[in-house]
Design an enzyme around this catalytic site. Sequence first.
Site, mmCIF file in Angstrom:
data_model
loop_
_atom_site.group_PDB
_atom_site.id
_atom_site.type_symbol
_atom_site.label_atom_id
_atom_site.label_comp_id
_atom_site.label_asym_id
_atom_site.label_seq_id
_atom_site.Cartn_x
_atom_site.Cartn_y
_atom_site.Cartn_z
ATOM 1 C CD1 TRP A 18 -8.658 12.194 7.252
ATOM 2 C CD2 TRP A 18 -7.070 10.766 7.895
ATOM 3 N NE1 TRP A 18 -7.917 11.898 6.152
ATOM 4 C CE2 TRP A 18 -6.928 11.022 6.517
ATOM 5 C CE3 TRP A 18 -6.172 9.908 8.522
ATOM 6 C CZ2 TRP A 18 -5.934 10.428 5.747
ATOM 7 C CZ3 TRP A 18 -5.188 9.331 7.749
ATOM 8 C CH2 TRP A 18 -5.067 9.585 6.385
ATOM 9 N N GLY A 78 -2.225 -1.732 12.394
ATOM 10 C CA GLY A 78 -3.540 -2.114 12.863
ATOM 11 C C GLY A 78 -3.500 -2.977 14.114
ATOM 12 N N PRO A 79 -4.685 -3.270 14.683
ATOM 13 C CG PRO A 79 -6.863 -2.954 15.450
ATOM 14 C CD PRO A 79 -6.012 -2.817 14.225
ATOM 15 C CD GLU A 95 39.157 4.067 14.556
ATOM 16 O OE1 GLU A 95 38.884 3.559 15.648
ATOM 17 O OE2 GLU A 95 38.492 3.839 13.511
#
Length: 338
Positions: free
Chosen positions: A173, A272-273, A55
């Site tokens: 993969w 990862g886990p 503004e």
Amino acid sequence: MAQGDTEHAAMGRAFELARRGPRGFNPQVGAVILSPAGEVLAEGWHRGAGTTHAEVDALSQLPQGAAAGATAVVSLEPCNHTGHTGPCSEALIAAGVARVVYSVDDPGLISRGGAKRLREAGVEVVAGVRHDEGAELLDSWLTVQRLARPHVTVKWAQSLDGRVAAADGTSQWITGPAARADVHRRRADADAIVVGIGTVLADDPALTARDPDGGLYPAQPIPVVLGSREVPVDAAVRRHPQRPLFYGGDDLFAMLSDLRERGVHRVFVEGGPTIASAFVRTGIADELLVYVAPALLGGPRLALGDIGVGTIAEAKRFAPASIERLGDDVLVVCKREG
């Protein structure tokens, strides 16, 4: 053109202007000043923390008194507090603006209240114009205000039986090219990508967002590594286009708080886990992206470890958001309930 149509169009322009500003600690905001006849007098947008708000940026382009009786069309409710700059509500009042039209209410405990202040000063205020579009524009910033931390997406790729790697640890993969391309596109939409030091030492990931041809997307997430072990000097993450951040220990809340202060809105967890389980266990996984490959691996390499669930009644429930076919794989997207 009727007043409502003119202001509707000006709000669309305010959204365009807002997108010129950076996504960060402060919201992206655009403003258009209209004459009483509906002509555009000035435009402005916010260029980042410490700079002039939209503004005031627009008003600064006008001679003194030129905004008297004008309408200010703003994508976010004008602020009503003093930070690096003064209150936009007071600037609009001082300029003699007669009408303020905005899209989204400011949720900030400190900054909100501009509409109330304007009305008290006799300025006509119209809220909620093109609200859904305004909320979409500010989605990540509004989420940070609501959560008081960045939004967290946790991603993993798994086999049908919930394994992220074969018994010997090999994982490239599990999923196909379409799923991997989708991951990289989503990385590019994030502000930061988080992995654990174990992933860095085992896989040496670059943590970049790459297009299907292997080139880098223009937007790259900040790489974040969690863990107390040292990252090798020749690690790929150290060559990332963005300067990597390293956090020792396991205080996820402290890390997210620091990332918020750095202007991070969206965190993409891909570590990862161990890291995925930590975010789920502590209840700060807002979204899950689970890429499922039509394969069976068996063995001990589960996608998640201990997430604090001892019995079925303690299960962490998520709301399904979408299921998408990506080549031979399936992406399941779930949102945190509540």
